[in-house]
Design a protein around this motif. Structure first.
Motif, PDB file in Angstrom:
ATOM      1  N   LEU A   1       0.694  -1.482  -0.160  1.00 24.39           N
ATOM      2  CA  LEU A   1      -0.042   0.049   0.155  1.00 24.39           C
ATOM      3  C   LEU A   1       0.930   1.268  -0.074  1.00 24.39           C
ATOM      4  N   PRO A   2       0.785   2.197  -1.190  1.00 34.55           N
ATOM      5  CA  PRO A   2       1.694   3.270  -1.178  1.00 34.55           C
ATOM      6  C   PRO A   2       1.108   4.228  -0.142  1.00 34.55           C
ATOM      7  N   HIS A   3       1.809   5.037   0.889  1.00 37.52           N
ATOM      8  CA  HIS A   3       1.480   5.757   1.767  1.00 37.52           C
ATOM      9  C   HIS A   3       2.474   6.863   1.993  1.00 37.52           C
ATOM     10  N   TYR A   4       1.761   7.956   2.801  1.00 36.00           N
ATOM     11  CA  TYR A   4       2.522   9.001   3.050  1.00 36.00           C
ATOM     12  C   TYR A   4       2.438   9.521   4.396  1.00 36.00           C
ATOM     13  N   PRO A   5       3.416   9.225   5.295  1.00 34.75           N
ATOM     14  CA  PRO A   5       3.167   9.686   6.793  1.00 34.75           C
ATOM     15  C   PRO A   5       3.031  11.308   6.839  1.00 34.75           C
ATOM     16  N   GLN A   6       2.169  11.797   7.693  1.00 41.40           N
ATOM     17  CA  GLN A   6       1.725  13.280   7.795  1.00 41.40           C
ATOM     18  C   GLN A   6       2.432  13.495   9.098  1.00 41.40           C
ATOM     19  N   ALA A   7       2.575  15.120   9.016  1.00 44.88           N
ATOM     20  CA  ALA A   7       3.238  15.702  10.284  1.00 44.88           C
ATOM     21  C   ALA A   7       2.581  15.441  11.460  1.00 44.88           C
ATOM     22  N   ASN A   8       1.247  15.409  11.643  1.00 47.49           N
ATOM     23  CA  ASN A   8       0.489  15.013  12.732  1.00 47.49           C
ATOM     24  C   ASN A   8       0.274  13.526  13.219  1.00 47.49           C
ATOM     25  N   GLY A   9       1.092  12.738  12.512  1.00 48.57           N
ATOM     26  CA  GLY A   9       1.014  11.211  12.872  1.00 48.57           C
ATOM     27  C   GLY A   9       0.172  10.326  12.071  1.00 48.57           C
ATOM     28  N   GLN A  10      -0.828  11.163  11.362  1.00 50.54           N
ATOM     29  CA  GLN A  10      -1.797  10.144  10.382  1.00 50.54           C
ATOM     30  C   GLN A  10      -1.187  10.074   9.166  1.00 50.54           C
ATOM     31  N   VAL A  11      -1.753   9.389   8.369  1.00 47.80           N
ATOM     32  CA  VAL A  11      -1.134   8.609   7.206  1.00 47.80           C
ATOM     33  C   VAL A  11      -2.012   8.921   5.907  1.00 47.80           C
ATOM     34  N   LYS A  12      -1.369   9.285   4.835  1.00 46.89           N
ATOM     35  CA  LYS A  12      -2.154   9.564   3.617  1.00 46.89           C
ATOM     36  C   LYS A  12      -1.970   8.427   2.589  1.00 46.89           C
ATOM     37  N   LEU A  13      -3.133   7.790   2.297  1.00 45.87           N
ATOM     38  CA  LEU A  13      -3.176   6.939   1.573  1.00 45.87           C
ATOM     39  C   LEU A  13      -3.458   6.930  -0.239  1.00 45.87           C
ATOM     40  N   ALA A  14      -2.991   6.207  -1.015  1.00 52.57           N
ATOM     41  CA  ALA A  14      -2.989   6.637  -2.596  1.00 52.57           C
ATOM     42  C   ALA A  14      -4.219   6.089  -2.984  1.00 52.57           C
ATOM     43  N   ALA A  15      -5.338   7.110  -3.098  1.00 51.64           N
ATOM     44  CA  ALA A  15      -6.658   6.490  -3.647  1.00 51.64           C
ATOM     45  C   ALA A  15      -6.661   5.858  -4.700  1.00 51.64           C
ATOM     46  N   GLY A  16      -5.806   6.220  -5.710  1.00 51.78           N
ATOM     47  CA  GLY A  16      -5.477   5.709  -6.952  1.00 51.78           C
ATOM     48  C   GLY A  16      -5.133   4.042  -6.849  1.00 51.78           C
ATOM     49  N   TRP A  17      -4.451   4.147  -5.859  1.00 50.05           N
ATOM     50  CA  TRP A  17      -3.991   2.659  -5.734  1.00 50.05           C
ATOM     51  C   TRP A  17      -5.175   1.756  -5.383  1.00 50.05           C
ATOM     52  N   LEU A  18      -5.838   2.262  -4.220  1.00 45.18           N
ATOM     53  CA  LEU A  18      -7.179   1.681  -3.636  1.00 45.18           C
ATOM     54  C   LEU A  18      -7.972   1.463  -4.854  1.00 45.18           C
ATOM     55  N   ILE A  19      -8.162   2.191  -5.803  1.00 47.40           N
ATOM     56  CA  ILE A  19      -9.479   2.072  -6.842  1.00 47.40           C
ATOM     57  C   ILE A  19      -8.750   0.774  -7.648  1.00 47.40           C
ATOM     58  N   ASP A  20      -7.553   1.064  -7.977  1.00 47.13           N
ATOM     59  CA  ASP A  20      -7.022   0.052  -8.870  1.00 47.13           C
ATOM     60  C   ASP A  20      -7.031  -1.325  -8.526  1.00 47.13           C
ATOM     61  N   GLN A  21      -6.751  -1.455  -6.814  1.00 45.64           N
ATOM     62  CA  GLN A  21      -6.746  -2.835  -6.372  1.00 45.64           C
ATOM     63  C   GLN A  21      -8.264  -3.449  -6.413  1.00 45.64           C
ATOM     64  N   ALA A  22      -9.282  -2.496  -6.234  1.00 48.11           N
ATOM     65  CA  ALA A  22     -10.755  -2.707  -6.257  1.00 48.11           C
ATOM     66  C   ALA A  22     -11.038  -3.094  -7.500  1.00 48.11           C
ATOM     67  N   GLY A  23     -10.453  -3.093  -8.512  1.00 50.40           N
ATOM     68  CA  GLY A  23     -10.656  -3.752 -10.056  1.00 50.40           C
ATOM     69  C   GLY A  23     -11.182  -2.609 -10.706  1.00 50.40           C
ATOM     70  N   TRP A  24     -11.121  -1.445 -10.336  1.00 47.86           N
ATOM     71  CA  TRP A  24     -11.840  -0.211 -11.348  1.00 47.86           C
ATOM     72  C   TRP A  24     -10.846   0.517 -12.458  1.00 47.86           C
ATOM     73  N   LYS A  25      -9.449  -0.021 -12.350  1.00 51.66           N
ATOM     74  CA  LYS A  25      -8.743   0.856 -13.359  1.00 51.66           C
ATOM     75  C   LYS A  25      -9.084   0.458 -14.648  1.00 51.66           C
TER      76      LYS A  25
END
Ligand code: EPU
Length: 345
Positions: A255-279
């Motif tokens: 899962l591609p991800h980008y840690p944020q300054a506040n401790g949360q993590v941003k995920l790549a929506a494009g990857w999630l959609i791709d994995q869900a079979g929608w690409k």
């Protein structure tokens, strides 16, 4: 002021949705803004501000006054050894403005080259790409405030800029942006931190080359609305807690991800959609682009209902697989011209 009736907005929105507006006016200066506001008040109409149309979802009929922003001009209002301050009309084309700043040897906006739309819309969702957000370079935003019924200037610190967010999104039907004031440095480090931008730029560390590499990357994966009508990224990248990230990455370690300054993590929506079979998958006339699953495309004269059927199906499939609710990025308009929440749709 020339108010036109029954104007087709299809050429003015990059998703190419057919939308007939009951009242339409072109806005070229501040006097036009004040006249249009007075007209809408007398005629008891809501106001729909139409900028570049590259981030909006329009219904088939809109009963309101569409104000099509066309205020031009780039004005140098201050200069010192380090920077120039520029006041730019809301109707200036964003990409042409970026190219112009690069020719002037001003730094900062090169990472935002080729983003569709106009300058006036840039602060609304705080446009961002390749490690830069426009809010970093905005000094103030000039608006007509419909609540206070006056022209005013809002300092960047009051704009509440965050990822794809600003005060203009928080209070969606309140402000009409007329100008944006930018403060751009004459000398600065280029921002090369995003993905493989540094490799693409190589040894030619000039704003011109950085701008060209950003243009190349965008052209290689984002469809041109002229060929495939679209609004860029259709969903925001979801920002989740570290617990949610741990849950998903346990099952999906890539899962591609980008840690944020506040401790949360941003995920790549494009990857999630791709994995869900929608690409590259379509539902009727609307589908997710085959080279970039985050971009929704109107393949054949779809209307808003068709678009909603597809993106709801995508949201549902991503939710089933990952238990994450994707939030659409473009602004949704109701028949009365007002912006409405996607959750009310
Ligand atoms: N990915 C896939 N499959 C896909 C698409 C993406 O696996 O079909 C993966 C990529 O391999 C990559 C990750 O998802 O690991 C992220 O993809 P990408 O680098 O293309 O960036 P993004 O998250 O999809 C965001 C912005 C873009 C901006 C780029 C570059 C959002 C919602 N989108 O896209 O903004 O240009 O980063 O900074 O934040 C826009 O808002 O319209 C827009 C194009």
């Amino acid at each position: 002021m020339n108010i036109q009736n029954n104007v087709q907005l299809k050429p003015f929105n990059t998703l190419s949705l057919s939308s007939i507006s009951s009242h339409y006016v072109k806005i070229q200066n501040i006097a036009d803004v004040l006249d249009a506001v007075a007209y809408a008040h007398l005629a008891n109409l809501n106001i729909l501000v139409l900028s570049g149309g590259s981030n909006m979802l329009l219904p088939e009929h809109v009963h309101s006054l569409v104000m099509h922003m066309d205020i031009q001009g780039i004005e140098l209002i201050a200069e010192d050894a380090q920077s120039q301050t520029l006041r730019v009309g809301a109707g200036e084309n964003w990409h042409q403005f970026v190219l112009w700043t690069t020719r002037q040897q001003l730094y900062g906006l090169q990472n935002l080259a080729l983003i569709p739309g106009l300058v006036g819309a840039s602060p609304v969702q705080n446009i961002g790409a390749y490690g830069v957000e426009v809010g970093e370079f905005i000094q103030s935003v000039q608006v007509y405030d419909r609540e206070r019924q006056q022209l005013r200037s809002i300092l960047a610190a009051e704009c509440d800029f965050a990822y794809r967010h600003s005060v203009f999104k928080d209070q969606p039907n309140r402000y009409i942006i007329t100008h944006v004031t930018f403060k751009l440095p004459k000398h600065a480090e280029l921002k090369l931190g995003y993905g493989d931008l540094k490799t693409a730029v190589g040894d030619d560390l000039t704003p011109q080359n950085l701008q060209q590499q950003v243009i190349n990357i965008r052209q290689s994966k984002l469809p041109d609305p002229k060929d495939y009508p679209n609004v860029g990224s259709f969903f925001k990248n979801p920002v989740v807690t570290s617990q949610v990230f741990a849950r998903i990455s346990h099952e999906f370690p890539n899962l591609p991800h980008y840690p944020q300054a506040n401790g949360q993590v941003k995920l790549a929506a494009g990857w999630l959609i791709d994995q869900a079979g929608w690409k590259g998958k379509q539902l009727g006339k609307v589908g997710m682009f085959h080279k970039q699953a985050l971009v929704l495309v109107n393949y054949a004269d779809a209307n808003l209902t068709d678009v909603q059927a597809t993106y709801h199906a995508v949201q549902q499939d991503v939710y089933r697989k990952f238990h994450i609710q994707l939030e659409p990025e473009p602004v949704l308009f109701a028949k009365d011209g007002l912006i409405r929440a996607h959750t009310d749709a």
